[in-house]
Scaffold this motif. Sequence first.
Motif, mmCIF file in Angstrom:
data_model
loop_
_atom_site.group_PDB
_atom_site.id
_atom_site.type_symbol
_atom_site.label_atom_id
_atom_site.label_comp_id
_atom_site.label_asym_id
_atom_site.label_seq_id
_atom_site.Cartn_x
_atom_site.Cartn_y
_atom_site.Cartn_z
ATOM 1 N N GLY A 172 0.675 -1.070 0.142
ATOM 2 C CA GLY A 172 0.078 0.004 -0.119
ATOM 3 C C GLY A 172 0.975 1.139 0.050
ATOM 4 O O GLY A 172 0.384 2.211 -0.637
ATOM 5 N N PHE A 206 1.974 1.718 -3.748
ATOM 6 C CA PHE A 206 1.021 2.312 -4.291
ATOM 7 C C PHE A 206 0.503 3.738 -3.943
ATOM 8 O O PHE A 206 0.361 4.425 -5.073
ATOM 9 C CB PHE A 206 -0.181 1.483 -4.349
ATOM 10 C CG PHE A 206 -0.234 -0.077 -4.925
ATOM 11 C CD1 PHE A 206 0.899 -0.277 -5.822
ATOM 12 C CD2 PHE A 206 -0.746 -0.919 -4.573
ATOM 13 C CE1 PHE A 206 0.963 -1.477 -6.436
ATOM 14 C CE2 PHE A 206 -0.816 -2.165 -5.051
ATOM 15 C CZ PHE A 206 0.070 -2.624 -6.027
ATOM 16 N N SER A 207 0.627 3.974 -3.040
ATOM 17 C CA SER A 207 0.371 5.472 -2.448
ATOM 18 C C SER A 207 1.502 6.329 -3.175
ATOM 19 O O SER A 207 1.182 7.518 -3.397
ATOM 20 C CB SER A 207 0.269 5.578 -0.876
ATOM 21 O OG SER A 207 1.634 5.166 -0.164
ATOM 22 N N LEU A 253 3.108 5.894 -5.709
ATOM 23 C CA LEU A 253 2.760 6.031 -7.113
ATOM 24 C C LEU A 253 1.640 7.198 -7.365
ATOM 25 O O LEU A 253 1.670 7.949 -8.404
ATOM 26 C CB LEU A 253 2.443 4.879 -7.717
ATOM 27 C CG LEU A 253 2.047 4.781 -9.120
ATOM 28 C CD1 LEU A 253 3.625 5.141 -9.940
ATOM 29 C CD2 LEU A 253 1.822 3.260 -9.377
ATOM 30 N N LEU A 254 0.649 6.939 -6.486
ATOM 31 C CA LEU A 254 -0.617 7.779 -6.673
ATOM 32 C C LEU A 254 -0.340 9.196 -6.103
ATOM 33 O O LEU A 254 -1.542 9.937 -6.448
ATOM 34 C CB LEU A 254 -2.076 6.993 -6.419
ATOM 35 C CG LEU A 254 -2.156 5.867 -6.903
ATOM 36 C CD1 LEU A 254 -3.301 4.931 -5.880
ATOM 37 C CD2 LEU A 254 -2.437 5.906 -8.315
ATOM 38 N N LEU A 272 -7.610 5.922 -6.212
ATOM 39 C CA LEU A 272 -7.713 4.379 -5.927
ATOM 40 C C LEU A 272 -8.669 3.831 -7.031
ATOM 41 O O LEU A 272 -8.318 2.717 -7.513
ATOM 42 C CB LEU A 272 -8.381 4.104 -4.589
ATOM 43 C CG LEU A 272 -6.923 4.177 -3.610
ATOM 44 C CD1 LEU A 272 -7.602 4.135 -2.127
ATOM 45 C CD2 LEU A 272 -6.153 3.373 -3.718
ATOM 46 N N PHE A 287 -7.144 3.554 -10.370
ATOM 47 C CA PHE A 287 -5.648 2.549 -10.397
ATOM 48 C C PHE A 287 -6.365 1.145 -10.277
ATOM 49 O O PHE A 287 -5.942 0.413 -11.204
ATOM 50 C CB PHE A 287 -4.962 2.928 -9.200
ATOM 51 C CG PHE A 287 -3.751 1.954 -9.050
ATOM 52 C CD1 PHE A 287 -2.822 2.189 -10.030
ATOM 53 C CD2 PHE A 287 -3.734 1.276 -8.011
ATOM 54 C CE1 PHE A 287 -1.602 1.282 -9.642
ATOM 55 C CE2 PHE A 287 -2.593 0.388 -7.772
ATOM 56 C CZ PHE A 287 -1.419 0.266 -8.590
ATOM 57 N N PHE A 288 -7.149 0.807 -9.390
ATOM 58 C CA PHE A 288 -7.603 -0.611 -9.219
ATOM 59 C C PHE A 288 -8.475 -0.929 -10.261
ATOM 60 O O PHE A 288 -8.627 -1.798 -10.745
ATOM 61 C CB PHE A 288 -8.148 -0.799 -7.775
ATOM 62 C CG PHE A 288 -7.222 -0.979 -6.864
ATOM 63 C CD1 PHE A 288 -6.604 -2.012 -6.552
ATOM 64 C CD2 PHE A 288 -6.805 0.122 -5.907
ATOM 65 C CE1 PHE A 288 -5.470 -2.283 -5.325
ATOM 66 C CE2 PHE A 288 -6.128 0.152 -4.938
ATOM 67 C CZ PHE A 288 -5.264 -0.862 -4.970
ATOM 68 N N THR A 328 -4.246 -4.032 1.452
ATOM 69 C CA THR A 328 -3.660 -3.224 0.490
ATOM 70 C C THR A 328 -4.417 -1.724 0.018
ATOM 71 O O THR A 328 -4.117 -0.760 0.216
ATOM 72 C CB THR A 328 -3.287 -4.058 -0.817
ATOM 73 O OG1 THR A 328 -2.318 -4.902 -0.483
ATOM 74 C CG2 THR A 328 -2.264 -2.933 -1.747
ATOM 75 N N THR A 343 -3.509 1.799 1.484
ATOM 76 C CA THR A 343 -3.248 2.987 0.321
ATOM 77 C C THR A 343 -4.127 4.250 0.426
ATOM 78 O O THR A 343 -3.625 5.234 0.364
ATOM 79 C CB THR A 343 -3.433 2.362 -1.149
ATOM 80 O OG1 THR A 343 -2.700 1.011 -1.246
ATOM 81 C CG2 THR A 343 -3.119 3.376 -2.119
ATOM 82 N N LYS A 346 8.114 5.638 -7.686
ATOM 83 C CA LYS A 346 7.344 5.949 -8.825
ATOM 84 C C LYS A 346 7.971 5.656 -10.251
ATOM 85 O O LYS A 346 7.302 4.946 -11.066
ATOM 86 C CB LYS A 346 6.990 7.449 -8.710
ATOM 87 C CG LYS A 346 6.125 7.970 -9.899
ATOM 88 C CD LYS A 346 5.942 9.486 -9.786
ATOM 89 C CE LYS A 346 7.264 10.123 -10.048
ATOM 90 N NZ LYS A 346 6.818 11.621 -10.160
ATOM 91 N N LEU A 387 8.032 1.590 -10.611
ATOM 92 C CA LEU A 387 6.767 1.070 -10.786
ATOM 93 C C LEU A 387 6.364 1.461 -12.232
ATOM 94 O O LEU A 387 5.836 0.463 -13.103
ATOM 95 C CB LEU A 387 5.599 1.473 -9.784
ATOM 96 C CG LEU A 387 5.812 1.112 -8.341
ATOM 97 C CD1 LEU A 387 4.624 1.396 -7.253
ATOM 98 C CD2 LEU A 387 5.756 -0.599 -8.247
#
Length: 374
Positions: free
Chosen positions: A40, A43-44, A46-47, A70, A73-74, A160, A164, A202, A205
């Motif tokens: 998480g 991913f956070s 990255l976001l 989120l 992304f998901f 996760t 995130t 970042k 990924l």
Amino acid sequence: MIRFLNLPFYIKLSCTLISIIALGYIAHIGQTIIAPLILGSLFSLLLVPVCNVLERKLKFHRTLAAITSLVLFFGLIVTLFTMLGSQLSMLKDDWPAFEKQITESFSLSQIWVHKTFGVAQAQQMEYLTSTVSKSVSQGTAIVGIALLSLSSLLILLVFTFLYTFFILIYRGHIVRFLLLVNRTEHHVIVMDIVRQIQYVVKKYLIGLVLQMLIVAALTFIALSIIGVKYSLMLALITGFLNVLPYIGIFIALLIISVITFATSSVTHLLLVVLALVIVHLIDSNFVVPKIVGSKVKVNSLFAMMAIIVGEMLWGISGMFLAIPILAICKILFDRVRDLKAWGFLLGEEEKGDDHFNKLLADLNIFKKPDDKKP
């Protein structure tokens, strides 16, 4: 002999090894909490740029920006897996041909074993029957393990997602906490570490996604030229599995070889193996160094060790997390004076002694002019 030993160094080394073992044990028993927390966090990171754009440009509330990021992304991940699932469902149309090919190959292998080793086909069938019966007797345990794996995967995905979401909301609060637990004169270093970790994660990924797309595209082109059925599905499988460093491509090769053998000829099988070897060479020699390897400066020895340890601790998720965790450790080591030597150890070997001499100067260790180079 003992008086020549640098006792403080060996004491520090022993404490470091004990700390690593303790952290490994804690990571193993706390897999359900720690693995999704780290995933998480990645991913956070990255976001965060997406959330910043939504908050500053579109004036979204932080909670709404986190939810929107989120969902996008998901949603993209779910779309890719749905596409893969629709391709996998097409296999049912060729299942009779698949079964026929396997049956004929099994018969031919029985004849070959009989001619080569003198084992009668009846004895071969008896051995296989006993093996299958033993496997069936363990069916309950296998089903239990499968259900446990599915439940663990579901828990990993849910945790996760939640981690995130909350890290995106409280990211500023976490950074302020890091500043509070460090001295004022170290705040510049702390912020530099935070920025570098965000940048490296970042880029890593994003590079991983680009690598996956490039490998999938090359595999699709090669399989289409050869004339293999389900080339899109097999290319997607290869791209997804290639996320697992070093071993993913070999798992993909095994899967594609089995499906190609069941739906095509031996000639096609040999061409597929050759094509995937070429794709792997292109990926390892051109794609990874330019796209992924340039963002994560970790040498291959410790990368392989991290992947093995990650698999032992957390399975597939540990293999995926091993490289970014190692890269984050290197960023920390390079910026903490007492740990710079470990950061040097994790890094790639560079030509010349400029970096080594600069590190010696930073650590206030000076070499004599007549000292030999290591």
